[in-house]
Motif scaffolding. Sequence first.
Motif, short mmCIF file in Angstrom:
data_model
loop_
_atom_site.label_atom_id
_atom_site.label_comp_id
_atom_site.label_asym_id
_atom_site.label_seq_id
_atom_site.Cartn_x
_atom_site.Cartn_y
_atom_site.Cartn_z
N PHE A 138 0.83 -1.21 0.00
CA PHE A 138 0.00 0.00 0.00
C PHE A 138 0.86 1.25 0.00
N ILE A 139 1.90 1.27 0.81
CA ILE A 139 2.76 2.45 0.89
C ILE A 139 3.52 2.66 -0.42
N THR A 140 3.99 1.56 -1.03
CA THR A 140 4.67 1.68 -2.32
C THR A 140 3.74 2.24 -3.38
N ALA A 141 2.53 1.70 -3.48
CA ALA A 141 1.57 2.20 -4.47
C ALA A 141 1.18 3.64 -4.18
N SER A 142 1.01 3.98 -2.90
CA SER A 142 0.66 5.36 -2.54
C SER A 142 1.78 6.31 -2.92
N GLY A 143 3.03 5.88 -2.70
CA GLY A 143 4.16 6.72 -3.09
C GLY A 143 4.18 6.99 -4.59
N ILE A 144 3.87 5.97 -5.39
CA ILE A 144 3.81 6.15 -6.84
C ILE A 144 2.68 7.10 -7.22
N LEU A 145 1.51 6.91 -6.61
CA LEU A 145 0.37 7.79 -6.89
C LEU A 145 0.67 9.24 -6.52
N ILE A 146 1.26 9.41 -5.35
CA ILE A 146 1.54 10.77 -4.87
C ILE A 146 2.55 11.46 -5.78
N ALA A 147 3.64 10.77 -6.10
CA ALA A 147 4.66 11.37 -6.96
C ALA A 147 4.08 11.72 -8.33
N THR A 148 3.25 10.82 -8.87
CA THR A 148 2.64 11.09 -10.17
C THR A 148 1.71 12.29 -10.11
N SER A 149 0.94 12.40 -9.01
CA SER A 149 -0.01 13.50 -8.88
C SER A 149 0.68 14.86 -8.80
N GLN A 150 1.95 14.88 -8.40
CA GLN A 150 2.66 16.15 -8.25
C GLN A 150 3.40 16.58 -9.52
N LEU A 151 3.47 15.70 -10.51
CA LEU A 151 4.19 16.05 -11.74
C LEU A 151 3.52 17.22 -12.47
N LYS A 152 2.21 17.37 -12.32
CA LYS A 152 1.52 18.49 -12.98
C LYS A 152 2.03 19.83 -12.45
N HIS A 153 2.41 19.87 -11.16
CA HIS A 153 2.94 21.12 -10.60
C HIS A 153 4.37 21.38 -11.06
N ILE A 154 5.11 20.30 -11.30
CA ILE A 154 6.47 20.45 -11.82
C ILE A 154 6.42 20.96 -13.27
N LEU A 155 5.43 20.49 -14.03
CA LEU A 155 5.31 20.87 -15.44
C LEU A 155 4.53 22.16 -15.63
N GLY A 156 3.76 22.54 -14.62
CA GLY A 156 2.95 23.75 -14.74
C GLY A 156 1.75 23.57 -15.64
N ILE A 157 1.14 22.38 -15.60
CA ILE A 157 -0.02 22.10 -16.45
C ILE A 157 -1.20 21.68 -15.58
N LYS A 158 -2.38 21.62 -16.19
CA LYS A 158 -3.56 21.13 -15.50
C LYS A 158 -3.73 19.65 -15.81
N ALA A 159 -3.86 18.88 -14.77
CA ALA A 159 -4.04 17.43 -14.93
C ALA A 159 -4.76 16.91 -13.71
N GLY A 160 -5.34 15.74 -13.83
CA GLY A 160 -6.07 15.17 -12.70
C GLY A 160 -6.10 13.67 -12.80
N GLY A 161 -7.13 13.07 -12.21
CA GLY A 161 -7.26 11.61 -12.24
C GLY A 161 -7.30 11.05 -10.83
#
Length: 586
Positions: A138-161
Amino acid sequence: MSLSRYFPILDWGRSYNRSVLTNDLMAAVIVTIMLIPQSLAYALLAGLPPVVGLYASILPLVLYAIFGTSRTLAVGPVAVISLMTASAAGAVAAQGTAEYLEAAVTLAMLSGVMLAVLGLLRAGFLANLLSHPVISGFITASGILIATSQLKHILGIKAGGDNWPDMLGSLAAGIAQTNPWTLAIGIPATLFLFWVRKGGKPALQRLGLPPRAADMTAKAGPVAAVALTILAAVLLDLGDRGVNLVGGIPQGLPPFAVPSADLSLIEKLWVPALLISIIGFVESVSVAQTLAAKRRQRISPDQELIGLGAANIASAFSGGYPVTGGFARSAVNFDAGAETPAAGAFTAVGIALATLFLTPLLFSLPIATLAATIIVAVLSLVDLKTPGRLWRYSKADFAAHVATIGITLVAGVELGVIAGVAVGLLLYLWRASRPHAAIVGRVPETEHFRNVERHEVFTVPHVLSIRIDEALTYLNARWLEEYVLERVAEKPELRHVILMCSAVNEIDASGLESLEAINHRLEDGGIGLHLSEVKGPVMDRLKRTDFLEELHGKVYLSQNRAFDELVRDDGAPGLPQDHFIARGMI
């Protein structure tokens, strides 16, 4: 009952002195510096205004200092709980609305009440119900989800999911709109934070800093990233170049908040709140026990439930969201020399001062910097080595681990936890329904009995010794009955069967019925059933039944004695009535 049972502060507070105060204050300063950017970042992850992360890092720390038992656990917002908060609150309200904040506050209240009630009921054993493979997955999957969810802020784009495939698809669709200025902030900040986590301490030591000072300075790397990117945002006017900034953060102490009493909202949130409570408790207790063991201290899981419950209730009434003990800040607290929970209370004072005086300085902080802080923090939680180790060691645990990862990534955090627990439970029931049993023989020139398939042992055709390596319960009673009768059918010359019970800790009603059935079936075939090495508590329960009077054999104190006596028996099959309760029975 001693008050210190529920108020551990009365225990460690008696020996508090100036030396301890100095160490706690030093640790508090270091943790405060680390916690400010981390709290802002985790509130962003939870979909809340950044200041809510600060609010959740004040009163909860004070309440835990009063009720908690760990000397070094640092309570506050953490990545996984923030993600679960976002998932639960997002299911009932839109981010950025008052209803969303109300849902987050109510989650903290529900979680706090649940934890406190479980603590009063002394339900700390619940920490053992989630297996390590499930929690790790669960923690491994959550870490992947969290890191992926923050890429939109690194790129400066709108994204969701709401799940990993949706997130990746949304990122791919919006990547053409990447803001180069945001990327120019996000990538260097991320690389710097990765470097400072591993290479900061050695670099500072090469510059002449002592090891401990270098370590503490390196852990303040996120503060340096915050300061440098704020400076860059101001000098380059990044706000006008499309870079998202934190903006105005309310100045002042946390407001008094009232969790919702709307029963329809509570009905929607109680299951997520329960999952948040369990995951938060397991994570917190694991960290607390690890750190306590290093100093030969102990914690009370039951009281930890109360401490975390009080912290979450305090978070709710001060406008925060669910909190728990975090590994990173707790490790820093430990390394910085914290000796008592008072260090957490002093940290709360530091965070409160920050909300009073420092929030205006954070106006120009790029969101990308907070996203980089989250990405670097959570990727350390992703463990890609565990699946391989579990595959080699236990296919069942591997299945639970991989199922938890897969379902969490595809279906979301809540279903991931539920599915992981369900798979783990089903695998446990499957294993328990097919316990290990072995035909054993005596190792020559010893009194030890071992598996005939693994060792060179002595056996005789008319005596069959079976070692049972599991409690006899309704889950496996029928399996044992079939196993014994199948082995007996393979040996036409058999006159005695010995069930070696050294590993049997319990025999429930179903297990007893199976033993009675085995006894009667063997008796019909002229074969005696014997038990050896029955544990005292198990024997006590058997004595309260008619089984021993009906047993067509004996109960022996040791397997060796049973084997010696029955090997010498070369008479007719079966045993006379006067041997039913004979010498050697315990």
